[in-house]
Design a protein around this motif. Structure first.
Motif, PDB file in Angstrom:
ATOM      1  N   VAL A  27      30.479  52.759  50.646  1.00 51.88           N
ATOM      2  CA  VAL A  27      31.611  52.466  49.779  1.00 51.88           C
ATOM      3  C   VAL A  27      32.694  51.839  50.650  1.00 51.88           C
ATOM      4  O   VAL A  27      33.074  52.410  51.683  1.00 51.88           O
ATOM      5  CB  VAL A  27      32.125  53.738  49.075  1.00 51.88           C
ATOM      6  CG1 VAL A  27      33.392  53.441  48.281  1.00 51.88           C
ATOM      7  CG2 VAL A  27      31.042  54.310  48.166  1.00 51.88           C
ATOM      8  N   LEU A  28      33.168  50.665  50.223  1.00 52.16           N
ATOM      9  CA  LEU A  28      34.196  49.929  50.952  1.00 52.16           C
ATOM     10  C   LEU A  28      35.439  49.802  50.075  1.00 52.16           C
ATOM     11  O   LEU A  28      35.319  49.511  48.879  1.00 52.16           O
ATOM     12  CB  LEU A  28      33.705  48.524  51.312  1.00 52.16           C
ATOM     13  CG  LEU A  28      32.351  48.413  52.028  1.00 52.16           C
ATOM     14  CD1 LEU A  28      32.000  46.951  52.266  1.00 52.16           C
ATOM     15  CD2 LEU A  28      32.359  49.184  53.327  1.00 52.16           C
ATOM     16  N   ALA A  29      36.599  50.001  50.663  1.00 49.49           N
ATOM     17  CA  ALA A  29      37.868  49.824  49.948  1.00 49.49           C
ATOM     18  C   ALA A  29      38.512  48.538  50.448  1.00 49.49           C
ATOM     19  O   ALA A  29      38.568  48.297  51.658  1.00 49.49           O
ATOM     20  CB  ALA A  29      38.785  51.010  50.188  1.00 49.49           C
ATOM     21  N   LEU A  30      39.004  47.734  49.514  1.00 53.19           N
ATOM     22  CA  LEU A  30      39.650  46.476  49.842  1.00 53.19           C
ATOM     23  C   LEU A  30      41.071  46.479  49.292  1.00 53.19           C
ATOM     24  O   LEU A  30      41.296  46.952  48.168  1.00 53.19           O
ATOM     25  CB  LEU A  30      38.907  45.294  49.223  1.00 53.19           C
ATOM     26  CG  LEU A  30      37.524  44.949  49.767  1.00 53.19           C
ATOM     27  CD1 LEU A  30      36.472  45.902  49.242  1.00 53.19           C
ATOM     28  CD2 LEU A  30      37.161  43.535  49.394  1.00 53.19           C
ATOM     29  N   GLY A  31      41.999  45.958  50.069  1.00 54.64           N
ATOM     30  CA  GLY A  31      43.378  45.858  49.623  1.00 54.64           C
ATOM     31  C   GLY A  31      44.025  44.599  50.162  1.00 54.64           C
ATOM     32  O   GLY A  31      43.645  44.094  51.224  1.00 54.64           O
ATOM     33  N   SER A  32      45.010  44.089  49.415  1.00 53.97           N
ATOM     34  CA  SER A  32      45.748  42.899  49.830  1.00 53.97           C
ATOM     35  C   SER A  32      47.153  42.965  49.258  1.00 53.97           C
ATOM     36  O   SER A  32      47.323  43.278  48.074  1.00 53.97           O
ATOM     37  CB  SER A  32      45.038  41.635  49.313  1.00 53.97           C
ATOM     38  OG  SER A  32      45.801  40.481  49.592  1.00 53.97           O
ATOM     39  N   ASN A  33      48.156  42.680  50.108  1.00 51.97           N
ATOM     40  CA  ASN A  33      49.517  42.600  49.580  1.00 51.97           C
ATOM     41  C   ASN A  33      50.281  41.387  50.107  1.00 51.97           C
ATOM     42  O   ASN A  33      51.494  41.316  49.975  1.00 51.97           O
ATOM     43  CB  ASN A  33      50.302  43.903  49.788  1.00 51.97           C
ATOM     44  CG  ASN A  33      50.756  44.157  51.208  1.00 51.97           C
ATOM     45  OD1 ASN A  33      50.190  43.636  52.162  1.00 51.97           O
ATOM     46  ND2 ASN A  33      51.780  44.977  51.355  1.00 51.97           N
ATOM     47  N   LEU A  34      49.573  40.426  50.662  1.00 54.58           N
ATOM     48  CA  LEU A  34      50.182  39.166  51.085  1.00 54.58           C
ATOM     49  C   LEU A  34      49.343  37.998  50.579  1.00 54.58           C
ATOM     50  O   LEU A  34      48.121  38.096  50.510  1.00 54.58           O
ATOM     51  CB  LEU A  34      50.257  39.068  52.615  1.00 54.58           C
ATOM     52  CG  LEU A  34      51.246  39.952  53.345  1.00 54.58           C
ATOM     53  CD1 LEU A  34      51.148  39.713  54.854  1.00 54.58           C
ATOM     54  CD2 LEU A  34      52.672  39.721  52.867  1.00 54.58           C
ATOM     55  N   GLY A  35      50.013  36.905  50.279  1.00 54.19           N
ATOM     56  CA  GLY A  35      49.302  35.694  49.882  1.00 54.19           C
ATOM     57  C   GLY A  35      48.764  35.775  48.464  1.00 54.19           C
ATOM     58  O   GLY A  35      49.300  36.495  47.620  1.00 54.19           O
ATOM     59  N   GLU A  36      47.709  35.043  48.207  1.00 57.35           N
ATOM     60  CA  GLU A  36      47.076  34.989  46.886  1.00 57.35           C
ATOM     61  C   GLU A  36      46.113  36.168  46.805  1.00 57.35           C
ATOM     62  O   GLU A  36      44.920  36.055  47.096  1.00 57.35           O
ATOM     63  CB  GLU A  36      46.352  33.641  46.741  1.00 57.35           C
ATOM     64  CG  GLU A  36      46.251  33.119  45.327  1.00 57.35           C
ATOM     65  CD  GLU A  36      45.412  34.000  44.404  1.00 57.35           C
ATOM     66  OE1 GLU A  36      44.191  34.067  44.553  1.00 57.35           O
ATOM     67  OE2 GLU A  36      46.006  34.637  43.508  1.00 57.35           O
ATOM     68  N   ARG A  37      46.657  37.325  46.470  1.00 55.30           N
ATOM     69  CA  ARG A  37      45.938  38.603  46.579  1.00 55.30           C
ATOM     70  C   ARG A  37      44.640  38.630  45.782  1.00 55.30           C
ATOM     71  O   ARG A  37      43.609  39.067  46.297  1.00 55.30           O
ATOM     72  CB  ARG A  37      46.849  39.748  46.146  1.00 55.30           C
ATOM     73  CG  ARG A  37      48.128  39.854  46.958  1.00 55.30           C
ATOM     74  CD  ARG A  37      49.111  40.841  46.391  1.00 55.30           C
ATOM     75  NE  ARG A  37      49.431  40.516  45.007  1.00 55.30           N
ATOM     76  CZ  ARG A  37      49.958  41.356  44.126  1.00 55.30           C
ATOM     77  NH1 ARG A  37      50.233  42.596  44.479  1.00 55.30           N
ATOM     78  NH2 ARG A  37      50.228  40.974  42.899  1.00 55.30           N
ATOM     79  N   GLU A  38      44.674  38.212  44.537  1.00 55.11           N
ATOM     80  CA  GLU A  38      43.466  38.284  43.710  1.00 55.11           C
ATOM     81  C   GLU A  38      42.365  37.384  44.255  1.00 55.11           C
ATOM     82  O   GLU A  38      41.209  37.787  44.365  1.00 55.11           O
ATOM     83  CB  GLU A  38      43.795  37.915  42.263  1.00 55.11           C
ATOM     84  CG  GLU A  38      42.659  38.243  41.323  1.00 55.11           C
ATOM     85  CD  GLU A  38      43.074  38.144  39.862  1.00 55.11           C
ATOM     86  OE1 GLU A  38      42.177  37.921  39.043  1.00 55.11           O
ATOM     87  OE2 GLU A  38      44.269  38.298  39.544  1.00 55.11           O
ATOM     88  N   GLY A  39      42.737  36.165  44.633  1.00 59.56           N
ATOM     89  CA  GLY A  39      41.757  35.249  45.219  1.00 59.56           C
ATOM     90  C   GLY A  39      41.198  35.770  46.530  1.00 59.56           C
ATOM     91  O   GLY A  39      40.014  35.604  46.826  1.00 59.56           O
ATOM     92  N   THR A  40      42.058  36.409  47.317  1.00 57.02           N
ATOM     93  CA  THR A  40      41.610  36.997  48.584  1.00 57.02           C
ATOM     94  C   THR A  40      40.576  38.079  48.335  1.00 57.02           C
ATOM     95  O   THR A  40      39.533  38.123  49.002  1.00 57.02           O
ATOM     96  CB  THR A  40      42.805  37.565  49.373  1.00 57.02           C
ATOM     97  OG1 THR A  40      43.674  36.485  49.721  1.00 57.02           O
ATOM     98  CG2 THR A  40      42.352  38.282  50.636  1.00 57.02           C
ATOM     99  N   LEU A  41      40.840  38.964  47.361  1.00 61.22           N
ATOM    100  CA  LEU A  41      39.870  40.029  47.066  1.00 61.22           C
ATOM    101  C   LEU A  41      38.557  39.445  46.566  1.00 61.22           C
ATOM    102  O   LEU A  41      37.483  39.887  46.984  1.00 61.22           O
ATOM    103  CB  LEU A  41      40.451  41.016  46.055  1.00 61.22           C
ATOM    104  CG  LEU A  41      41.609  41.882  46.555  1.00 61.22           C
ATOM    105  CD1 LEU A  41      42.092  42.806  45.439  1.00 61.22           C
ATOM    106  CD2 LEU A  41      41.226  42.683  47.789  1.00 61.22           C
ATOM    107  N   GLN A  42      38.629  38.462  45.678  1.00 65.01           N
ATOM    108  CA  GLN A  42      37.400  37.836  45.175  1.00 65.01           C
ATOM    109  C   GLN A  42      36.604  37.215  46.314  1.00 65.01           C
ATOM    110  O   GLN A  42      35.390  37.405  46.420  1.00 65.01           O
ATOM    111  CB  GLN A  42      37.737  36.774  44.130  1.00 65.01           C
ATOM    112  CG  GLN A  42      38.232  37.333  42.828  1.00 65.01           C
ATOM    113  CD  GLN A  42      38.623  36.233  41.843  1.00 65.01           C
ATOM    114  OE1 GLN A  42      38.413  35.046  42.078  1.00 65.01           O
ATOM    115  NE2 GLN A  42      39.196  36.644  40.735  1.00 65.01           N
ATOM    116  N   GLY A  43      37.308  36.475  47.178  1.00 62.71           N
ATOM    117  CA  GLY A  43      36.634  35.842  48.310  1.00 62.71           C
ATOM    118  C   GLY A  43      36.070  36.853  49.287  1.00 62.71           C
ATOM    119  O   GLY A  43      34.977  36.666  49.830  1.00 62.71           O
ATOM    120  N   ALA A  44      36.803  37.933  49.505  1.00 64.20           N
ATOM    121  CA  ALA A  44      36.334  38.958  50.440  1.00 64.20           C
ATOM    122  C   ALA A  44      35.068  39.634  49.935  1.00 64.20           C
ATOM    123  O   ALA A  44      34.141  39.880  50.716  1.00 64.20           O
ATOM    124  CB  ALA A  44      37.432  39.989  50.681  1.00 64.20           C
TER     125      ALA A  44
END
Length: 174
Positions: free
Chosen positions: A11-28
């Motif tokens: 199980v991996l947790a992903l988070g983003s609070n800088l830049g284009e957050r939604e796109g970053t999560l999708q790409g990650a």
């Protein structure tokens, strides 16, 4: 000839609070499973959360959890996660500071480890709603160290900071 490595659910947790957050999560998510040793099993909804710890004044996070099946050893999976962070311009200047991408290994099968490089299960996950809540939405029966992930989420001090839930990112269904 060496025997094939067993498949382990992580199980991996992903988070983003800088830049284009939604796109970053999708790409990650795409980058994390863009190798034969890692297969996507499930994806949580994305939640908006307040920052926990770190410097004050940070923007809100988008957080999500994914389940993968992997033949990578734990430290190799960690190296892969860190390479994906780096590919998404992650810098490590301030502990728990704002970041384009954070990927944490929350659990790796039933492995427990006190290794300071990779402690398993993640040492702070049981008290973090930003990990537990999306995980419980993805897998309502999930447990962490023998406790219900949903119950742990409900008791987590940051549960009140979860603002809303978004649908699974487009194209990320397993």
């Amino acid at each position: 000839m060496t025997a094939p490595q067993p498949h382990v659910r992580a199980v991996l947790a992903l988070g983003s609070n800088l830049g284009e957050r939604e796109g970053t999560l999708q790409g990650a998510v795409a980058d994390l499973v863009d190798r034969p040793e890692v297969r996507l099993l499930n994806v949580s909804p994305v939640v908006t959360t307040k920052p926990v710890g770190g410097p004050p004044g940070q923007p809100d996070f988008l957080n999500m959890v994914i389940a993968v099946e992997t033949t990578l050893e734990p430290l190799d999976l960690l190296a892969h996660c860190q390479a994906v962070e780096l590919a998404h311009h992650r810098t490590r200047e301030v502990r728990w500071g704002a970041r384009t991408l954070d990927v944490d290994i929350i659990s790796y099968g039933s492995v427990t480890s006190a290794d300071p490089v990779l402690t398993l299960p993640h040492p702070r996950a049981a008290g973090r709603a930003f990990v537990l809540y999306p995980w419980s939405l993805m897998d309502p029966q999930a447990t962490l160290a023998g406790e219900s992930v949903a119950a742990l989420a409900a008791a987590a001090p940051d549960m009140a900071g979860i603002a809303h839930v978004q649908d699974v990112p487009q194209g990320q269904e397993p």
